[in-house]
Scaffold this motif. Structure first.
Motif, mmCIF file in Angstrom:
data_model
loop_
_atom_site.group_PDB
_atom_site.id
_atom_site.type_symbol
_atom_site.label_atom_id
_atom_site.label_comp_id
_atom_site.label_asym_id
_atom_site.label_seq_id
_atom_site.Cartn_x
_atom_site.Cartn_y
_atom_site.Cartn_z
ATOM 1 N N PRO A 1 -2.534 11.209 -6.940
ATOM 2 C CA PRO A 1 -1.902 11.097 -8.276
ATOM 3 C C PRO A 1 -0.930 9.922 -8.368
ATOM 4 O O PRO A 1 -0.864 9.243 -9.396
ATOM 5 N N LYS A 2 -0.179 9.666 -7.289
ATOM 6 C CA LYS A 2 0.767 8.542 -7.298
ATOM 7 C C LYS A 2 0.023 7.208 -7.306
ATOM 8 O O LYS A 2 0.432 6.252 -7.975
ATOM 9 N N LEU A 3 -1.055 7.148 -6.551
ATOM 10 C CA LEU A 3 -1.856 5.923 -6.508
ATOM 11 C C LEU A 3 -2.469 5.642 -7.877
ATOM 12 O O LEU A 3 -2.449 4.495 -8.363
ATOM 13 N N GLU A 4 -2.971 6.683 -8.523
ATOM 14 C CA GLU A 4 -3.565 6.509 -9.839
ATOM 15 C C GLU A 4 -2.515 6.161 -10.890
ATOM 16 O O GLU A 4 -2.754 5.340 -11.782
ATOM 17 N N GLN A 5 -1.332 6.774 -10.777
ATOM 18 C CA GLN A 5 -0.269 6.487 -11.734
ATOM 19 C C GLN A 5 0.222 5.046 -11.608
ATOM 20 O O GLN A 5 0.456 4.370 -12.624
ATOM 21 N N SER A 6 0.364 4.567 -10.375
ATOM 22 C CA SER A 6 0.798 3.174 -10.178
ATOM 23 C C SER A 6 -0.232 2.211 -10.743
ATOM 24 O O SER A 6 0.114 1.184 -11.340
ATOM 25 N N TYR A 7 -1.508 2.550 -10.592
ATOM 26 C CA TYR A 7 -2.578 1.709 -11.137
ATOM 27 C C TYR A 7 -2.509 1.664 -12.659
ATOM 28 O O TYR A 7 -2.606 0.593 -13.277
ATOM 29 N N ARG A 8 -2.321 2.839 -13.286
ATOM 30 C CA ARG A 8 -2.238 2.885 -14.746
ATOM 31 C C ARG A 8 -1.026 2.125 -15.264
ATOM 32 O O ARG A 8 -1.115 1.400 -16.265
ATOM 33 N N ASN A 9 0.100 2.275 -14.585
ATOM 34 C CA ASN A 9 1.319 1.590 -15.033
ATOM 35 C C ASN A 9 1.193 0.073 -14.917
ATOM 36 O O ASN A 9 1.630 -0.667 -15.817
ATOM 37 N N VAL A 10 0.630 -0.387 -13.821
ATOM 38 C CA VAL A 10 0.454 -1.833 -13.637
ATOM 39 C C VAL A 10 -0.455 -2.386 -14.730
ATOM 40 O O VAL A 10 -0.178 -3.442 -15.321
ATOM 41 N N ARG A 11 -1.548 -1.686 -15.028
ATOM 42 C CA ARG A 11 -2.464 -2.144 -16.086
ATOM 43 C C ARG A 11 -1.764 -2.165 -17.446
ATOM 44 O O ARG A 11 -1.895 -3.116 -18.214
ATOM 45 N N LYS B 1 0.835 -1.202 0.000
ATOM 46 C CA LYS B 1 0.000 0.000 0.000
ATOM 47 C C LYS B 1 0.870 1.251 0.000
ATOM 48 O O LYS B 1 0.650 2.186 -0.776
ATOM 49 N N LEU B 2 1.861 1.288 0.896
ATOM 50 C CA LEU B 2 2.702 2.476 1.035
ATOM 51 C C LEU B 2 3.552 2.731 -0.204
ATOM 52 O O LEU B 2 3.758 3.876 -0.604
ATOM 53 N N ILE B 3 4.034 1.664 -0.819
ATOM 54 C CA ILE B 3 4.902 1.828 -1.980
ATOM 55 C C ILE B 3 4.126 2.433 -3.153
ATOM 56 O O ILE B 3 4.686 3.139 -3.999
ATOM 57 N N ARG B 4 2.830 2.182 -3.202
ATOM 58 C CA ARG B 4 2.003 2.717 -4.285
ATOM 59 C C ARG B 4 1.818 4.227 -4.191
ATOM 60 O O ARG B 4 1.518 4.880 -5.194
ATOM 61 N N ILE B 5 1.967 4.790 -2.982
ATOM 62 C CA ILE B 5 1.800 6.239 -2.838
ATOM 63 C C ILE B 5 3.152 6.933 -2.672
ATOM 64 O O ILE B 5 3.227 8.087 -2.254
ATOM 65 N N GLY B 6 4.228 6.196 -2.968
ATOM 66 C CA GLY B 6 5.545 6.808 -3.001
ATOM 67 C C GLY B 6 6.253 6.918 -1.676
ATOM 68 O O GLY B 6 7.245 7.641 -1.564
ATOM 69 N N VAL B 7 5.777 6.209 -0.655
ATOM 70 C CA VAL B 7 6.453 6.231 0.640
ATOM 71 C C VAL B 7 7.682 5.333 0.578
ATOM 72 O O VAL B 7 7.595 4.177 0.133
ATOM 73 N N ASN B 8 8.813 5.842 1.014
ATOM 74 C CA ASN B 8 10.052 5.071 1.050
ATOM 75 C C ASN B 8 9.979 4.085 2.212
ATOM 76 O O ASN B 8 10.030 4.492 3.373
ATOM 77 N N CYS B 9 9.808 2.804 1.912
ATOM 78 C CA CYS B 9 9.623 1.832 2.994
ATOM 79 C C CYS B 9 10.232 0.481 2.643
ATOM 80 O O CYS B 9 10.511 0.185 1.475
ATOM 81 N N THR B 10 10.446 -0.333 3.690
ATOM 82 C CA THR B 10 10.941 -1.699 3.539
ATOM 83 C C THR B 10 10.116 -2.616 4.429
ATOM 84 O O THR B 10 9.553 -2.179 5.435
ATOM 85 N N ALA B 11 10.052 -3.894 4.059
ATOM 86 C CA ALA B 11 9.322 -4.876 4.867
ATOM 87 C C ALA B 11 10.014 -6.228 4.717
ATOM 88 O O ALA B 11 9.554 -7.096 3.976
ATOM 89 N N PHE B 12 11.134 -6.387 5.409
ATOM 90 C CA PHE B 12 11.884 -7.637 5.340
ATOM 91 C C PHE B 12 11.263 -8.690 6.251
ATOM 92 O O PHE B 12 10.947 -8.423 7.407
ATOM 93 N N ALA B 13 11.099 -9.913 5.737
ATOM 94 C CA ALA B 13 10.601 -11.022 6.549
ATOM 95 C C ALA B 13 11.729 -11.709 7.304
ATOM 96 O O ALA B 13 11.498 -12.386 8.307
ATOM 97 N N ASP B 14 12.966 -11.532 6.833
ATOM 98 C CA ASP B 14 14.127 -12.140 7.465
ATOM 99 C C ASP B 14 14.550 -11.298 8.675
ATOM 100 O O ASP B 14 14.738 -10.082 8.556
ATOM 101 N N SER B 15 14.702 -11.935 9.822
ATOM 102 C CA SER B 15 14.996 -11.206 11.060
ATOM 103 C C SER B 15 16.351 -10.510 11.012
ATOM 104 O O SER B 15 16.512 -9.415 11.575
#
Length: 292
Positions: free
Chosen positions: A272-282, A156-170
């Protein structure tokens, strides 16, 4: 039993003798407690008013007035809930027909969302949304089922341009936490609040100067105590056979609220970022013959 009362019952054995006496009085007659003053309750329990205030803060309330307001709301919600969709979670049973399973899953998930909503503190949600919107970088920590919730927030966050990480490895969580600093945010998810790897990652992030947020089941826990802002989901689901189904729904409910709050607050930046990510994915999915 409401989420607050369930937490008191669950944590009762860990409390001091005076706090346990108070918990038992509350559990015996919760409807009476919401109409009492702190002095009256202290005299009935043979304890000091200060003990009641400390007790309330252990369970993440601002004080006794805040505790009474939240407890009264839960009792009212419980009274208003339909009898066939109450707060009693149903476990997996041998030989149940699918029609019964469908109704049980619906009841469990609705109860989980309702119970979690009653635990939400709007002030803490506002603080969380504010931190996430202003963060230079966001780290998301979670193990096992909680890792799935962290990944959901990440996408969700990456779609609106938030700089984030989510590693599953401890190990990668610790590595990432080590590079955080003031202005960054670490968000840790653990239903029990006692997952060692998640606690270590959040502690590392805190020592690095990042703001810290936790999402756990309601009650006292190491992770909630460690974080600057503690958020809670329902703690009523138990049993190995359920596979953390309702608890995962409850956590995702909180994540959806936070994400929607972020987009609403910075609508002009994020939409705008959310809409752009949607258009690009499509566009690129169709280019490779993907389907809707």
């Amino acid at each position: 039993m409401t989420p607050i009362l369930h937490a008191l019952e669950h944590e009762k054995s860990k409390l001091s003798q005076m706090e346990r006496r108070l918990a038992e009085r509350i559990l015996a007659s919760p409807g009476e407690i919401v109409h009492m003053g702190i002095t009256e309750l202290a005299e009935q329990c043979g304890i000091s008013a200060a003990t009641i205030t400390r007790f309330c803060k252990v369970f993440h309330f601002k004080g006794f007035p805040d505790f009474k307001v939240k407890l009264a709301a839960e009792i009212a919600h419980g009274d208003a809930a339909p009898q066939d969709g109450g707060s009693s979670y149903q476990d997996i049973m041998a030989g149940n027909p699918l029609s019964v399973i469908v109704e049980a899953m619906q009841a469990n998930h609705l109860a989980s969302i309702r119970d979690t909503t009653s635990l939400l503190d709007i002030g803490r949600l506002e603080q969380t949304v504010d931190l996430l919107c202003r963060a230079r970088r966001v780290d998301l920590y979670g193990m096992a089922t909680s890792s799935i919730v962290a990944q959901d927030f990440y996408q969700k966050l990456i779609r609106i341009g938030v700089n984030c990480t989510a590693f599953a490895d401890s190990h990668m969580q610790i590595t990432s936490a080590s590079s955080l600093s003031e202005g960054d945010v670490a968000f840790a998810i653990s239903y029990s609040g006692e997952t060692p790897e998640t606690i270590d990652a959040l502690l590392c992030a805190k020592n690095s100067g990042a703001s810290t947020i936790s999402l756990t089941s309601y009650g006292s826990s190491s992770l909630a105590s460690l974080s600057g802002i503690s958020l809670f989901s329902s703690s009523l689901e138990k049993g190995m056979r359920r596979g953390d189904m309702a608890s995962r729904i409850a956590q995702l409910h909180v994540i959806d609220i936070l994400f929607t709050g972020m987009v609403s607050r910075r609508f002009g930046d994020y939409i705008p970022k959310l809409e752009q990510s949607y258009r690009n994915v499509r566009q690129f999915r169709h280019k490779r013959g993907g389907t809707e």
